[in-house]
Scaffold this active site. Sequence first.
Site, PDB file in Angstrom:
ATOM      1  N   SER A   1       0.822  -1.210   0.000  1.00 15.51           N
ATOM      2  CA  SER A   1       0.000   0.000   0.000  1.00 15.51           C
ATOM      3  C   SER A   1       0.861   1.266   0.000  1.00 15.51           C
ATOM      4  O   SER A   1       1.577   1.535  -0.943  1.00 15.51           O
ATOM      5  CB  SER A   1      -0.962  -0.033   1.186  1.00 15.51           C
TER       6      SER A   1
ATOM      7  N   ASP B   1      -2.464   6.037  -3.651  1.00 15.16           N
ATOM      8  CA  ASP B   1      -1.401   5.364  -2.912  1.00 15.16           C
ATOM      9  C   ASP B   1      -0.843   4.228  -3.768  1.00 15.16           C
ATOM     10  O   ASP B   1      -1.126   4.142  -4.965  1.00 15.16           O
ATOM     11  CB  ASP B   1      -1.915   4.860  -1.560  1.00 15.16           C
TER      12      ASP B   1
ATOM     13  N   ASP C   1      -1.384   0.975  -4.112  1.00 14.33           N
ATOM     14  CA  ASP C   1      -2.254  -0.009  -4.771  1.00 14.33           C
ATOM     15  C   ASP C   1      -3.584   0.582  -5.215  1.00 14.33           C
ATOM     16  O   ASP C   1      -4.466  -0.146  -5.683  1.00 14.33           O
ATOM     17  CB  ASP C   1      -2.491  -1.217  -3.864  1.00 14.33           C
TER      18      ASP C   1
ATOM     19  N   ASP D   1      -6.182   1.691  -3.711  1.00 10.89           N
ATOM     20  CA  ASP D   1      -7.447   1.476  -3.008  1.00 10.89           C
ATOM     21  C   ASP D   1      -7.870   2.747  -2.281  1.00 10.89           C
ATOM     22  O   ASP D   1      -8.974   2.829  -1.748  1.00 10.89           O
ATOM     23  CB  ASP D   1      -7.362   0.294  -2.038  1.00 10.89           C
TER      24      ASP D   1
END
Length: 446
Positions: free
Chosen positions: A88, A231, A233, A235
Amino acid sequence: MKLFGTSGIRMKNLDPLIAYKVGFAISKNFKKAVIGRDTRTTGNLIESAITAGLLNGGCDVTILGIVPTPVLGFSAKSHDIGIMITASHNPPEYNGIKLFNNNGTSFTPNQEESLEEIIEKSDFLDPSWDIVGNVSEDKTAVKKYLDYILSNINIKKKFNVVVDCANAAACGISPNLFTNAGCKVISVNSHCDGRFVGRMPEPNEKNLVETVDIVKGLNLSGRDFIGIAHDGDADRMIAIDEMGRVTDFDKLLAAFCKYVVQKTNAKKIVTTVDASMAIEEYLKEFGAEVIRTKIGDVSVAYEIEKTGAIFGGEPSGTWIHKSIHLTPDGILSGLRVLEMMEFYDKRLCEIMDEVPSYINLREKLPCPDELKNKVMKYVSKEGKLLFKKEPETLDGVRFSFENGWILIRPSGTESYIRVRVEAKDETFANELLNNGISLVNNGILK
């Protein structure tokens, strides 16, 4: 062996042997897995290791390559399990593993504990030729996701957007989706590089200085660009308004909650114990219930399913849009910010200025992991006497007041206890923070 924290497995220099064991443990209960990864330099290594473990246990594996978490979560619907290799927002030396059910939700702590038990008990025998799984690649997953998201959004206005991909999993995909939604897009840090050469993947004010300058420069001629920054990834996301201000996570969440309630007449909104009281203040006139749950997207998704709410979000920029899918989706969230702007026919800076602003203070205090339980019991007991209030113990210890609140909570990934306060005036905020710090320090010494 404790592997899973508050957001899957996340480690500095993640050992591929751990990934292999996780893959093998997964194969005991799941026979069809799909794997995605972000751009980290160790991504290929961890992907290969976890794939080897899955195949050894007879699980078939579909490889997506570099994709955002929302693409992986969306693809999990046609498999038994989704596996995202990502750390992340952490620096490049970290990597991790996050697991998803085939409805798009993250694994629960109970599911993660079950895997840890399998790892503890397994002997990791050599593979048997007659049960080894198969590997395939899916080159259509991104297009399926893009088509699905585009069919579920409705933006008529032509917005100007700077999309900052952090050299990470959103590269190509997020700018493409915003462009296909009719936006004029300028992409920043949009080539894949697991060293994160443009900026670190945490989308905060410190890391977004150059992106803010780009937005400000573009707007010198009155073009009203906003920024959307992801960020590692994708999400999560945060927005930069037309004035070049990185929006406050809490205020952006409160504004979007109000939009959801006004547009859909929703009666319930889900958020976490650490979110601003501005959400309650902002939704009071509409009679919508604000349901608070534990920190973490898995808790938000569970509460959404349990209560029938159509939206839930964390003040970290992790939002879940149930009507579309249950995986946190920073790309979709960015598009829905544009929907909100179109709905109100206002600039983002105007929307943000309407949200109540309160004093927010944070402190993290070193605390050995083995003392955390003892300290939290002390905080709950002594805090009740100090504040003359019953503690809320859903996640950590929280005390709520008419003009503010304090949350004291042990970190799930570091040897710290975090104290967060919010209040309507600075004096009360400082008083709460000092009391919280004293409670934690005294609890450590007792």
